[in-house]
Design an enzyme around this catalytic site. Structure first.
Site, PDB file in Angstrom:
ATOM      1  N   MET A 146      23.969   9.153   2.650  1.00  0.00           N
ATOM      2  CA  MET A 146      23.817  10.470   3.283  1.00  0.00           C
ATOM      3  C   MET A 146      24.117  10.388   4.774  1.00  0.00           C
ATOM      4  SD  MET A 146      23.340  13.577   2.908  1.00  0.00           S
ATOM      5  CE  MET A 146      22.403  14.357   1.608  1.00  0.00           C
ATOM      6  N   LYS A 171     -17.910  -0.919   5.870  1.00  0.00           N
ATOM      7  CA  LYS A 171     -18.321  -1.970   4.942  1.00  0.00           C
ATOM      8  C   LYS A 171     -19.840  -1.967   4.745  1.00  0.00           C
ATOM      9  CE  LYS A 171     -17.321  -6.701   3.636  1.00  0.00           C
ATOM     10  NZ  LYS A 171     -16.520  -7.894   3.897  1.00  0.00           N
ATOM     11  N   PHE A 209     -11.919  -7.436  13.778  1.00  0.00           N
ATOM     12  CA  PHE A 209     -10.857  -7.909  12.904  1.00  0.00           C
ATOM     13  C   PHE A 209     -10.441  -6.799  11.931  1.00  0.00           C
ATOM     14  CE2 PHE A 209      -9.670  -9.984   8.818  1.00  0.00           C
ATOM     15  CZ  PHE A 209      -8.431 -10.450   9.233  1.00  0.00           C
ATOM     16  N   GLN A 210      -9.173  -6.525  11.884  1.00  0.00           N
ATOM     17  CA  GLN A 210      -8.577  -5.497  11.013  1.00  0.00           C
ATOM     18  C   GLN A 210      -9.209  -4.119  11.226  1.00  0.00           C
ATOM     19  OE1 GLN A 210      -8.378  -7.140   6.965  1.00  0.00           O
ATOM     20  NE2 GLN A 210      -6.300  -7.821   7.479  1.00  0.00           N
ATOM     21  N   GLU A 227       0.815  -1.218   0.000  1.00  0.00           N
ATOM     22  CA  GLU A 227       0.000   0.000   0.000  1.00  0.00           C
ATOM     23  C   GLU A 227       0.848   1.267   0.000  1.00  0.00           C
ATOM     24  OE1 GLU A 227      -0.576  -2.612   1.930  1.00  0.00           O
ATOM     25  OE2 GLU A 227      -2.652  -3.253   1.622  1.00  0.00           O
TER      26      GLU A 227
HETATM   27  C1  LIG Z   1      18.164  14.987   2.364  1.00  0.00           C
HETATM   28  C2  LIG Z   1      17.414  16.290   2.127  1.00  0.00           C
HETATM   29  C3  LIG Z   1      18.116  17.464   1.948  1.00  0.00           C
HETATM   30  C4  LIG Z   1      17.450  18.650   1.645  1.00  0.00           C
HETATM   31  N1  LIG Z   1      18.175  19.775   1.364  1.00  0.00           N
HETATM   32  C5  LIG Z   1      17.536  20.857   0.852  1.00  0.00           C
HETATM   33  C6  LIG Z   1      18.270  21.982   0.356  1.00  0.00           C
HETATM   34  O1  LIG Z   1      19.494  22.032   0.388  1.00  0.00           O
HETATM   35  N2  LIG Z   1      17.566  22.999  -0.192  1.00  0.00           N
HETATM   36  C7  LIG Z   1      16.188  22.985  -0.286  1.00  0.00           C
HETATM   37  O2  LIG Z   1      15.617  23.906  -0.861  1.00  0.00           O
HETATM   38  N3  LIG Z   1      15.484  21.980   0.237  1.00  0.00           N
HETATM   39  C8  LIG Z   1      16.124  20.914   0.770  1.00  0.00           C
HETATM   40  N4  LIG Z   1      15.379  19.853   1.221  1.00  0.00           N
HETATM   41  C9  LIG Z   1      13.898  19.927   1.164  1.00  0.00           C
HETATM   42  C10 LIG Z   1      13.311  20.606   2.397  1.00  0.00           C
HETATM   43  O3  LIG Z   1      13.264  19.677   3.445  1.00  0.00           O
HETATM   44  C11 LIG Z   1      11.893  21.153   2.087  1.00  0.00           C
HETATM   45  O4  LIG Z   1      11.071  20.101   1.644  1.00  0.00           O
HETATM   46  C12 LIG Z   1      11.871  22.211   1.007  1.00  0.00           C
HETATM   47  O5  LIG Z   1      12.913  23.141   1.198  1.00  0.00           O
HETATM   48  C13 LIG Z   1      10.548  22.952   1.046  1.00  0.00           C
HETATM   49  O6  LIG Z   1      10.341  23.547  -0.184  1.00  0.00           O
HETATM   50  P1  LIG Z   1       9.428  24.825  -0.367  1.00  0.00           P
HETATM   51  O7  LIG Z   1       9.811  25.912   0.579  1.00  0.00           O
HETATM   52  O8  LIG Z   1       9.454  25.116  -1.811  1.00  0.00           O
HETATM   53  O9  LIG Z   1       7.990  24.394   0.128  1.00  0.00           O
HETATM   54  P2  LIG Z   1       6.940  23.274  -0.262  1.00  0.00           P
HETATM   55  O10 LIG Z   1       7.007  22.196   0.742  1.00  0.00           O
HETATM   56  O11 LIG Z   1       7.011  22.921  -1.691  1.00  0.00           O
HETATM   57  O12 LIG Z   1       5.629  24.073   0.053  1.00  0.00           O
HETATM   58  C14 LIG Z   1       4.945  24.809  -0.898  1.00  0.00           C
HETATM   59  C15 LIG Z   1       4.372  26.083  -0.287  1.00  0.00           C
HETATM   60  O13 LIG Z   1       3.603  26.702  -1.324  1.00  0.00           O
HETATM   61  C16 LIG Z   1       2.299  26.976  -0.835  1.00  0.00           C
HETATM   62  N5  LIG Z   1       1.384  26.835  -1.958  1.00  0.00           N
HETATM   63  C17 LIG Z   1       0.866  25.706  -2.494  1.00  0.00           C
HETATM   64  N6  LIG Z   1       0.063  26.016  -3.526  1.00  0.00           N
HETATM   65  C18 LIG Z   1       0.075  27.361  -3.638  1.00  0.00           C
HETATM   66  C19 LIG Z   1      -0.556  28.282  -4.509  1.00  0.00           C
HETATM   67  N7  LIG Z   1      -1.404  27.886  -5.473  1.00  0.00           N
HETATM   68  N8  LIG Z   1      -0.317  29.606  -4.347  1.00  0.00           N
HETATM   69  C20 LIG Z   1       0.510  30.046  -3.350  1.00  0.00           C
HETATM   70  N9  LIG Z   1       1.126  29.213  -2.489  1.00  0.00           N
HETATM   71  C21 LIG Z   1       0.919  27.891  -2.646  1.00  0.00           C
HETATM   72  C22 LIG Z   1       2.041  25.981   0.267  1.00  0.00           C
HETATM   73  O14 LIG Z   1       1.072  26.463   1.163  1.00  0.00           O
HETATM   74  C23 LIG Z   1       3.437  25.831   0.879  1.00  0.00           C
HETATM   75  O15 LIG Z   1       3.664  26.783   1.878  1.00  0.00           O
HETATM   76  C24 LIG Z   1      16.025  18.659   1.579  1.00  0.00           C
HETATM   77  C25 LIG Z   1      15.323  17.487   1.812  1.00  0.00           C
HETATM   78  C26 LIG Z   1      15.997  16.299   2.063  1.00  0.00           C
HETATM   79  C27 LIG Z   1      15.202  15.037   2.248  1.00  0.00           C
HETATM   80  C1  LIG Z   2      12.148   5.781   5.689  1.00  0.00           C
HETATM   81  C2  LIG Z   2      13.426   6.447   6.066  1.00  0.00           C
HETATM   82  N1  LIG Z   2      14.284   5.867   6.945  1.00  0.00           N
HETATM   83  C3  LIG Z   2      15.459   6.472   7.265  1.00  0.00           C
HETATM   84  C4  LIG Z   2      15.790   7.676   6.709  1.00  0.00           C
HETATM   85  C5  LIG Z   2      17.124   8.365   7.086  1.00  0.00           C
HETATM   86  N2  LIG Z   2      17.966   8.451   5.891  1.00  0.00           N
HETATM   87  C6  LIG Z   2      18.056   9.563   5.134  1.00  0.00           C
HETATM   88  S1  LIG Z   2      19.029   9.393   3.816  1.00  0.00           S
HETATM   89  C7  LIG Z   2      19.411   7.810   4.239  1.00  0.00           C
HETATM   90  C8  LIG Z   2      20.343   6.993   3.397  1.00  0.00           C
HETATM   91  C9  LIG Z   2      19.780   6.651   2.070  1.00  0.00           C
HETATM   92  O1  LIG Z   2      20.616   5.695   1.481  1.00  0.00           O
HETATM   93  P1  LIG Z   2      20.562   5.378  -0.041  1.00  0.00           P
HETATM   94  O2  LIG Z   2      19.188   5.117  -0.494  1.00  0.00           O
HETATM   95  O3  LIG Z   2      21.530   4.295  -0.333  1.00  0.00           O
HETATM   96  O4  LIG Z   2      21.007   6.741  -0.719  1.00  0.00           O
HETATM   97  P2  LIG Z   2      22.410   7.510  -0.697  1.00  0.00           P
HETATM   98  O5  LIG Z   2      22.354   8.494   0.406  1.00  0.00           O
HETATM   99  O6  LIG Z   2      23.476   6.475  -0.494  1.00  0.00           O
HETATM  100  O7  LIG Z   2      22.482   8.154  -2.026  1.00  0.00           O
HETATM  101  C10 LIG Z   2      18.756   7.443   5.424  1.00  0.00           C
HETATM  102  C11 LIG Z   2      18.888   6.118   6.082  1.00  0.00           C
HETATM  103  C12 LIG Z   2      14.851   8.255   5.843  1.00  0.00           C
HETATM  104  N3  LIG Z   2      15.046   9.458   5.290  1.00  0.00           N
HETATM  105  N4  LIG Z   2      13.707   7.614   5.507  1.00  0.00           N
END
Ligand SMILES: Cc1cc2nc3c(=O)[nH]c(=O)nc-3n(C[C@H](O)[C@H](O)[C@H](O)COP(=O)(O)OP(=O)(O)OC[C@H]3O[C@@H](n4cnc5c(N)ncnc54)[C@H](O)[C@@H]3O)c2cc1C
Ligand SMILES: Cc1ncc(C[n+]2csc(CCOP(=O)(O)OP(=O)(O)O)c2C)c(N)n1
Length: 600
Positions: free
Chosen positions: A496, A181, A131-132, A69
């Protein structure tokens, strides 16, 4: 007694009304058809079985039977993110529903329009540990935009129509419809269109003219403006309007991880991604600006670094459709609640009025930013262990495939490199899990995107860790003829986390070695695994073989392709602002991490 010998049951006379009578289950299917839904992803089970029966006869509604799922949920997300349409997933009660929770939470964090339909136990059994039974409405309450618990067949069309309305308007997000259901089994008249009862739900789309004027005046006066573009611009389909405003103002543009593709990477005003792994020009432009115009972005901590020290001299114009976002992290000088597409049009007109025949005084600003651009282009060093550079592999995938494709990444280093080294020129081409950072997103999201956009090439750029969380959806892809392409960026580790251990835990690599690629151990062997699913599978270990493998993948359209790219585990994502410090510390890396200078 055989059916033949049974006495005839007197039937009531046919209803004179045109309103058809049908079971709640049929009403679910009919409502989806009426709403124009063509694809849903799910798995049947006891509490949703009534719905699966009429689903067999549905016209124009394809059900894709997934293997988990969570895969259904991410597929619905990928479908939505690639098109802007509402993605739909279906699950049974209890574990079926709880398996959806991660994807629902993911959709909530990234504002993805999605409707999740779950079966619930009989209303008479609710609360008895039947159940479930799981209180999925309660469980998902904090991660849905709204939820409906439906206990009567006649309420089904209204609940489903309302769920679509809520999911797709205002700030998009996931909506749950949990249907008992007995409600599925009862019959009721099917009234369409139903009355949608959403008291108090009135998203503001038209912004206040006075605020637009105030923002335009600030833009006209600013000497160091930045357009801080977020995922809201993609959700609002506002890229064309953004381009117009950007070119009118001449302001630099940065696109968050969620907004990659909202503004063309090739445009000279684009500085790239801001934040922890952003480009030096994008990070410093925000940090040193005097005016940030935030457009559908939410000042996430990955972007601001330590919020109290973020952009200390900047005034802020904050445009968002969700009033709860305004001034949540950073106080806005000019708050604007509205749809960013309309706001961009109005702001452009107001800006042209405010500037008259003059031009903004941003020459000095641009000369500083252009200097940063040429001093700090994105780049990477060749790994010293003789293994391939992951950045090279990802860059070649982008270059050989082109900007019309869809790229769905997992979470980790490969995600950051895919954001940095693939060039995005159009919206809805980059799908990823930004807010929740959900490992396992990539393969099912790519599958959903390919169902939605069968004529576009769809790549899943995945890590060896992430791939092991949801790769069973390759079976779904093979069986249903959904020919996605998967690039496993196999560094044989949870890269990472390993990078943070290298930098912040004295190189102690605790529990991050996955044994999937290096040395003699390969558990699992991804090529054998992919072949077992019926995919075309390739392994690439040398840079000179990268292009040929990508070309083979691009030429193969009769089944999914999986390429196991064996890359170095020592490659690092640069630039990097360490967590919790000021973004000015991007200079920290420059001064204190010798590798930084070598690699950028
Ligand atoms: C490993 C990792 C590293 C990361 N490193 C970075 C990084 O270096 N830099 C980075 O930028 N992010 C990074 N992120 C992502 C970060 O965590 C956030 O998800 C991201 O920065 C949020 O993006 P955003 O501000 O564009 O908002 P979003 O989460 O895209 O939110 C969208 C916003 O727009 C608004 N909105 C939606 N529709 C409309 C509309 N029609 N009109 C007006 N407003 C609207 C919503 O209300 C919301 O506030 C990383 C994520 C991970 C997993
Ligand atoms: C469901 C979940 N569990 C744990 C993490 C923490 N986490 C962030 S990045 C990462 C490593 C991901 O490894 P891989 O898919 O091999 O990508 P790589 O960073 O090596 O490119 C982990 C464990 C997460 N983001 N999501």
């Amino acid at each position: 007694m055989t059916p033949e010998s049974a006495p005839a049951v007197p039937r009531p006379p046919a209803r004179p009304s045109a309103t058809p009578e049908m079971s709640g289950a049929e009403a679910v299917v009919r409502s989806l058809e009426k709403l124009g839904v063509t694809d849903v992803f799910g798995i049947p089970g006891g509490a949703i079985m009534p719905v699966y029966d009429p689903l067999m006869d549905a016209s124009g509604l394809r059900h894709v039977l997934v293997r988990h799922e969570q895969g259904a949920g991410h597929a619905a997300e990928g479908y939505a993110a690639a098109t802007g349409k509402v993605g739909v997933c279906i699950a049974t009660s209890g574990p079926g529903a709880t398996n959806l929770v991660t994807a629902i939470a993911d959709a909530y964090m990234d504002s993805v329009p999605m409707v999740a339909i779950t079966g619930q136990v009989f209303s008479t059994l609710m609360g008895t540990d039947a159940f479930q039974e799981a209180d999925i409405v309660g469980i998902t309450m904090p991660v849905t935009k709204h939820s409906f618990l439906v206990k009567r067949a006649e309420d089904i069309p209204g609940a489903i129509a309302a769920a679509f309305e809520v999911a797709s308007t205002g700030r998009p997000g996931p909506v749950l419809v949990d249907i008992t259901k007995d409600a599925q089994q009862q019959t009721a008249p099917f009234v369409w269109p139903p009355r949608i009862d959403l008291p108090g739900y009135r998203p503001v789309t038209k912004a206040h003219g006075k605020q637009i004027q105030a923002a335009a005046t600030l833009l006209a006066e600013s000497k160091k403006p930045v357009l801080y573009v977020g995922g809201g611009v993609i959700r609002a389909h506002a890229s064309a309007e953004l381009l117009t405003l950007a070119e009118s103002t001449g302001a630099p543009v940065v696109t968050t991880l969620m907004a990659r593709g909202a503004f063309p990477d090739s445009h000279p005003q684009h500085l790239g991604m801001p934040g922890m792994h952003g480009t030096v020009p994008a990070v410093l432009a925000l940090q040193e600006s005097d005016l940030i115009v935030s457009l559908g972005a939410r000042f996430d901590d990955r972007v601001t670094g330590k919020a109290a020290l973020f952009a200390p001299n900047a005034k802020v114009v904050h445009v968002d459709i969700d009033p709860a976002e305004i001034s949540k992290i950073r106080t806005a000088d000019v708050p604007i609640v509205g749809d960013v597409r309309d706001v961009l049009v109005d702001l452009d007109t107001a800006f042209r009025g405010a500037i008259g025949t003059g031009t903004p005084d941003t020459e000095e600003w641009w000369s500083y930013l252009d200097g940063l651009k040429s001093e700090f282009p994105l780049g990477y060093a060749q790994p010293e262990d003789g293994l391939m550079s992951p950045q090279y592999v990802i860059q070649r995938i982008g270059e050989l495939t082109g900007p019309e494709a869809i790229y769905a990444s997992g979470v980790g280093q490969h995600q950051m490199w895919a954001a940095q080294f693939i060039k995005y020129e159009r919206p809805n081409s980059w799908l990823n899990s930004g807010g929740a950072g959900t490992m396992g997103y990539s393969v099912p999201a790519a599958m959903g995107a390919k169902v939605a956009e069968p004529d576009r090439v769809v790549w899943a750029i995945d890590g060896d860790g992430c791939f092991q969380m949801t790769n069973q959806e390759l079976a779904t892809c093979v069986i249903n003829n959904i020919p996605i392409k998967v690039a496993i960026i196999n560094n044989s580790s949870l890269g990472m986390v390993r990078q943070w251990q290298t930098l912040f835990y004295e190189g102690r690599h605790s529990n991050t070695d996955l044994n999937t690629g290096h040395g003699t151990v390969r558990v699992p062997d991804f090529v054998k695994l992919a072949e077992a699913y019926g995919c075309l599978a390739l392994r690439v270990e040398k840079e000179e073989d990268v292009d040929a493998a990508i070309r083979t993948a691009l030429e193969t359209d009769d089944r999914p392709v999986v390429i196991d790219f064996v890359v170095s585990a020592d490659a690092m994502v640069w630039p990097m602002v360490p967590q919790g410090v000021s973004n000015s510390y991007i200079q920290y890396a420059r001064e204190h991490a010798p590798a930084f200078d070598e690699e950028i």
